[in-house]
Scaffold this active site. Structure first.
Site, PDB file in Angstrom:
ATOM      1  CB  THR A  41      10.127  16.781  -5.896  1.00 56.83           C
ATOM      2  OG1 THR A  41       9.331  15.990  -5.264  1.00 56.83           O
ATOM      3  CG2 THR A  41      11.360  16.780  -4.880  1.00 56.83           C
ATOM      4  CE1 TYR A  55       8.565  16.655  -2.426  1.00 56.94           C
ATOM      5  CE2 TYR A  55      10.093  15.038  -1.136  1.00 56.94           C
ATOM      6  CZ  TYR A  55       9.064  15.532  -2.268  1.00 56.94           C
ATOM      7  OH  TYR A  55       9.406  14.640  -3.402  1.00 56.94           O
ATOM      8  CB  SER A  88       3.519  15.461 -11.307  1.00 52.93           C
ATOM      9  OG  SER A  88       4.094  14.229 -10.813  1.00 52.93           O
ATOM     10  CB  THR A 121       9.961  12.730 -10.778  1.00 53.42           C
ATOM     11  OG1 THR A 121       9.599  12.367  -9.340  1.00 53.42           O
ATOM     12  CG2 THR A 121      10.925  13.695 -10.765  1.00 53.42           C
ATOM     13  CG  ASP A 122       5.273  10.929  -8.133  1.00 54.49           C
ATOM     14  OD1 ASP A 122       6.340  10.534  -7.928  1.00 54.49           O
ATOM     15  OD2 ASP A 122       4.631  10.924  -7.305  1.00 54.49           O
ATOM     16  CE  LYS A 194       9.987   8.806  -9.300  1.00 51.43           C
ATOM     17  NZ  LYS A 194       8.901   9.745  -8.773  1.00 51.43           N
ATOM     18  CD  GLU A 314      -2.780 -17.246 -26.029  1.00 51.97           C
ATOM     19  OE1 GLU A 314      -3.381 -18.327 -26.655  1.00 51.97           O
ATOM     20  OE2 GLU A 314      -1.871 -17.483 -25.672  1.00 51.97           O
TER      21      GLU A 314
HETATM   22  N1  ASP Z   1       5.276  13.367  -6.116  1.00 54.97           N
HETATM   23  C1  ASP Z   1       6.331  14.442  -6.522  1.00 54.97           C
HETATM   24  C2  ASP Z   1       5.762  14.846  -7.887  1.00 54.97           C
HETATM   25  O1  ASP Z   1       5.523  14.094  -8.903  1.00 54.97           O
HETATM   26  C3  ASP Z   1       7.513  13.658  -6.846  1.00 54.97           C
HETATM   27  C4  ASP Z   1       8.433  14.452  -7.561  1.00 54.97           C
HETATM   28  O2  ASP Z   1       8.514  15.461  -8.118  1.00 54.97           O
HETATM   29  O3  ASP Z   1       9.906  13.888  -7.379  1.00 54.97           O
HETATM   30  O4  ASP Z   1       5.045  15.923  -7.911  1.00 54.97           O
END
Ligand code: ASP
Length: 357
Positions: A41, A55, A88, A121-122, A194, A314
Site C-alpha cells: 500500500t 486500490y 504482500s 503490511t499484510d 499487525k 498435557e
Molecule cells: N494488502 C496490502 C499489502 O499487504 C496492505 C498494505 O500494504 O497495507 O500489500
C-alpha cells in the site's frame, strides 16, 4: 501522489523555521541507505484521494516514492531498487530468499550502511522475522509500509518512509536485529504483529512492547529483544533455492483432523497447529497430529490467542513429541520451523531453537 507532495512541502517549511527536531547530517557524513521496494500500500494508487480500500497495491515504483520525499536526502545518501511489486498477501518463500540474499550481498559492501525495505503490511511481520533470522550483518535493516495508499489524503507512507530512513541511518539501530518503523514507533521483528485490519496504528508488540519511538524524527530506543537474531543465528540461506514445506492448521471447535490428514498426504515436513488457549489441540486433531509426528513430521503447538507463551501442557503432547512454540504467533512459528528444518529433523534440537530465537 499530490498529497505526498503537499506533505513533503510541509516538512520542508517546518525545517526552514527550525521546528524539525532531528537535524540534517552535514554533507559527506551521511550514511548510504539502500531502499529495496517490494510493493504494498505504501506504493498503492487509488482512483480517488479519499479511497483507502479498492486500490492497487504496489502500483508506484521506488523512484516515485523516493522523489516524493525529497527530505530523505537530508539524512542519507539514498538509492533505490525494485525487487518486486506485489500486494504482500502474495508473498512467497522464493521472494524471501531473493530478498535475504540481496540484503546480505548489499550489507557486505563497505559503501552500504543500512537497508530500508518498503513492503505491504499484510505479511510485513513475517518478512521481518524471516530476515531477522537470516540477515548476516549488524547494520540496520528496517521494514516500512503504509496503511493508506500513496494517493490518499493524509497518506502515512511519506513520513513512515522518512522515519524508516532515519532509523536505518541511526547508530542506535546497529545490532538491534531487523526493525519495523511505522507510525512513529520502532518495533522488533520477532514480536511485532499487525493488530488492526485498517488503522494506521496497526503494528504493535502486544504485551512485550515496542522498542522505541521516533520522536520528532529522532529514533530513541528503550528496550531490545533478548532472543538471538541476524549474525547470532545458525541459519544461512545464501545458497538456498527453496524452504521446507510447513503448513499452519487453525484449531477450532469440532475440529476433525481433516486438514492434518491432508497435510500428511501432501508431504509436509512440519505442521504448526494454531491451537486454542495454551496450544491446546482438539482430541480428533490430536490423533491425526500424533500420526504425523510418528512419521517424522515436526509438529509445533502454537496458539490462536495472540498473546502469551505456549508451554508444556498435557502429558500426551509430550509423549507424542509435539514441540512448544514459545511466544511466536503461528505465522512466525512457521518461519522458524522452516529454517530449523534446513538444519535438522531432531525434535529436541528444534525445540531448543524455539527457546532461543
Ligand atoms: N494488502 C496490502 C499489502 O499487504 C496492505 C498494505 O500494504 O497495507 O500489500
Amino acid at each position: 501522489m499530490r498529497k505526498w507532495l503537499i506533505s513533503s512541502c510541509m516538512v520542508a517549511v517546518l525545517m526552514v523555521f527550525g521546528m524539525q527536531g532531528a537535524l540534517a547530517a552535514p554533507a559527506g557524513d551521511k550514511p548510504n541507505i539502500r531502499i529495496i521496494a517490494t510493493g504494498g500500500t505504501i506504493a498503492g494508487s487509488a482512483a480517488s484521494d479519499t479511497a483507502t480500500t479498492g486500490y492497487k497495491a504496489g502500483a508506484l515504483g521506488i523512484d516515485t516514492l523516493i522523489n516524493a520525499v525529497p527530505e530523505l536526502k537530508n539524512y542519507a545518501n539514498v538509492s533505490g531498487e525494485q525487487l518486486c511489486s506485489i500486494d504482500s498477501k502474495d508473498m512467497t518463500n522464493a521472494i524471501w530468499l531473493q530478498l535475504a540474499k540481496r540484503i546480505n550481498a548489499l550489507l557486505s559492501q563497505d559503501d552500504v550502511d543500512g537497508i530500508v525495505i518498503t513492503h505491504g503490511t499484510d505479511t510485513l511481520e513475517e518478512t521481518a522475522y524471516f530476515l531477522n533470522l537470516t540477515v548476516k550483518s549488524d547494520k540496520p535493516v528496517v521494514l516500512v509500509g503504509a496503511m493508506r495508499p500513496a494517493t490518499a489524503i493524509s497518506a502515512d507512507g511519506p513520513m513512515n518512509l522518512l522515519n524508516a530512513v532515519r532509523v536505518a541511518s541511526s547508530k542506535a539501530a546497529v545490532g538491534k536485529g531487523v526493525l519495523v518503523a511505522m507510525n512513529d514507533e520502532i518495533n522488533g521483528a520477532r514480536d511485532v504483529t499487525k493488530t488492526n485490519t485498517t488503522t494506521v496504528s496497526t503494528f504493535k508488540a502486544p504485551e512485550l512492547g515496542f522498542l522505541g519511538y521516533i520522536n520528532d524524527g529522532v529514533p530513541e530506543f528503550y528496550r531490545e529483544s533478548t532472543r538471538k537474531h541476524t549474525r547470532q543465528t545458525e541459519f544461512n540461506v545464501n545458497h538456498m533455492d527453496a524452504l521446507p514445506y510447513v503448513k499452519i492448521i487453525y484449531g477450532h471447535a469440532d475440529d476433525d483432523g481433516l486438514f492434518v490428514e491432508a497435510a500428511i498426504k501432501a508431504g509436509v515436513k512440519g505442521i504448526v497447529y494454531a491451537g486454542t488457549g495454551n496450544g491446546s489441540i482438539h482430541k480428533n486433531a490430536e490423533a491425526a497430529l500424533a500420526k504425523a509426528a510418528a512419521q517424522g513430521i515436526v509438529v509445533v503447538r502454537s496458539s490462536r490467542v495472540g498473546n502469551g507463551t505456549v508451554i508444556p501442557a498435557e502429558q500426551s503432547y509430550i509423549d507424542e513429541h509435539f514441540l512448544d512454540g514459545d511466544s511466536l504467533n503461528p505465522q512466525k512459528a512457521r518461519i522458524l520451523l522452516q529454517l530449523a528444518l534446513t538444519k535438522t529433523n531432531d525434535f529436541a534440537e528444534i525445540q531448543q531453537m524455539f527457546k532461543i530465537y
